[in-house]
Design an enzyme around this catalytic site. Structure first.
Site, PDB file in Angstrom:
ATOM      1  N   ASP A 105       0.880  -1.165   0.000  1.00  0.00           N
ATOM      2  CA  ASP A 105       0.000   0.000   0.000  1.00  0.00           C
ATOM      3  C   ASP A 105       0.922   1.221   0.000  1.00  0.00           C
ATOM      4  O   ASP A 105       2.145   1.093  -0.202  1.00  0.00           O
ATOM      5  CB  ASP A 105      -1.009  -0.042   1.160  1.00  0.00           C
ATOM      6  CG  ASP A 105      -0.394   0.221   2.527  1.00  0.00           C
ATOM      7  OD1 ASP A 105       0.857   0.317   2.614  1.00  0.00           O
ATOM      8  OD2 ASP A 105      -1.141   0.324   3.511  1.00  0.00           O
ATOM      9  N   CYS A 137       2.937  -3.323   3.982  1.00  0.00           N
ATOM     10  CA  CYS A 137       2.170  -2.127   4.342  1.00  0.00           C
ATOM     11  C   CYS A 137       2.916  -1.469   5.499  1.00  0.00           C
ATOM     12  O   CYS A 137       4.094  -1.764   5.732  1.00  0.00           O
ATOM     13  CB  CYS A 137       0.702  -2.438   4.640  1.00  0.00           C
ATOM     14  SG  CYS A 137       0.368  -3.416   6.120  1.00  0.00           S
ATOM     15  N   THR A 141       2.542  -1.642   8.856  1.00  0.00           N
ATOM     16  CA  THR A 141       2.883  -2.616   9.901  1.00  0.00           C
ATOM     17  C   THR A 141       3.042  -4.029   9.368  1.00  0.00           C
ATOM     18  O   THR A 141       3.591  -4.884  10.072  1.00  0.00           O
ATOM     19  CB  THR A 141       1.753  -2.672  10.950  1.00  0.00           C
ATOM     20  OG1 THR A 141       0.544  -3.037  10.259  1.00  0.00           O
ATOM     21  CG2 THR A 141       1.575  -1.335  11.654  1.00  0.00           C
ATOM     22  N   HIS A 197       4.245 -31.445   9.847  1.00  0.00           N
ATOM     23  CA  HIS A 197       3.730 -30.102   9.543  1.00  0.00           C
ATOM     24  C   HIS A 197       2.720 -30.119   8.395  1.00  0.00           C
ATOM     25  O   HIS A 197       1.891 -29.218   8.284  1.00  0.00           O
ATOM     26  CB  HIS A 197       4.887 -29.160   9.217  1.00  0.00           C
ATOM     27  CG  HIS A 197       5.885 -29.071  10.328  1.00  0.00           C
ATOM     28  ND1 HIS A 197       5.567 -28.511  11.551  1.00  0.00           N
ATOM     29  CD2 HIS A 197       7.160 -29.505  10.425  1.00  0.00           C
ATOM     30  CE1 HIS A 197       6.623 -28.601  12.348  1.00  0.00           C
ATOM     31  NE2 HIS A 197       7.598 -29.197  11.701  1.00  0.00           N
TER      32      HIS A 197
END
Ligand code: RB5
Length: 150
Positions: free
Chosen positions: A8, A65, A67, A133
């Site tokens: 962004d 972005c 964070t 996993h």
């Protein structure tokens, strides 16, 4: 490896740096925007990148972005996406090894360029371990198919 990248406005300043670094390591990276630092909504770019990764078997994504939080939450709404918000080489490596992550996310306001290079190296150099996993990763998909009440 083949990557798609999107950001962004709060991740835009790092996009060219990341593209140059990924390319210098011999990988391919396709820029999905934005094309300027004008304000945009991170879910729109998360969706573009996530859809590209899903439609191009074996490819990976990088999302940035401010964070890393909003863009990773958004990408994880797309079926088949495992977008990992990472903060260092350890988390970037572990999310490949244990979660088979297909999108690396981070925050421009959180990590510096040296850490980003280390994260990209760790993400690229660590294979999925499979084994125990693999079952857990397939249960991630189950999480989006129903409630958490059972
Ligand atoms: C934009 O100001 C900021 O909210 C966004 O980049 C991101 O950090 C959201 O999670």
């Amino acid at each position: 490896m083949k990557f798609y990248i999107a950001t962004d406005h709060a991740g835009y300043a790092l996009k060219e740096f990341v593209k140059d670094y990924v390319t210098s390591k011999g990988h391919q990276i396709i820029d999905l925007g934005p094309d300027s630092a004008d304000r945009v909504d991170y879910p729109d770019f998360a969706k573009k990148c996530a859809n590209s990764v899903i439609s191009d078997n074996g490819s990976f994504g990088i999302l940035i972005c401010g964070t890393g939080i909003g863009i990773s939450i958004s990408a994880n709404k797309i079926k088949g996406i495992r977008a990992a918000l990472c903060h260092d080489a350890y988390t970037a490596s572990m999310t490949r090894a244990h979660n088979n992550a297909n999108i690396l996310c981070f925050g421009e306001r959180v990590v510096g360029k040296g850490v980003i290079e280390n994260m990209i190296d760790a993400f690229c150099d660590t294979p999925f371990e499979g084994g125990r996993h693999a079952g857990r990763v397939s249960k991630i998909e189950d999480c989006s198919m129903g409630s958490n009440l059972d």
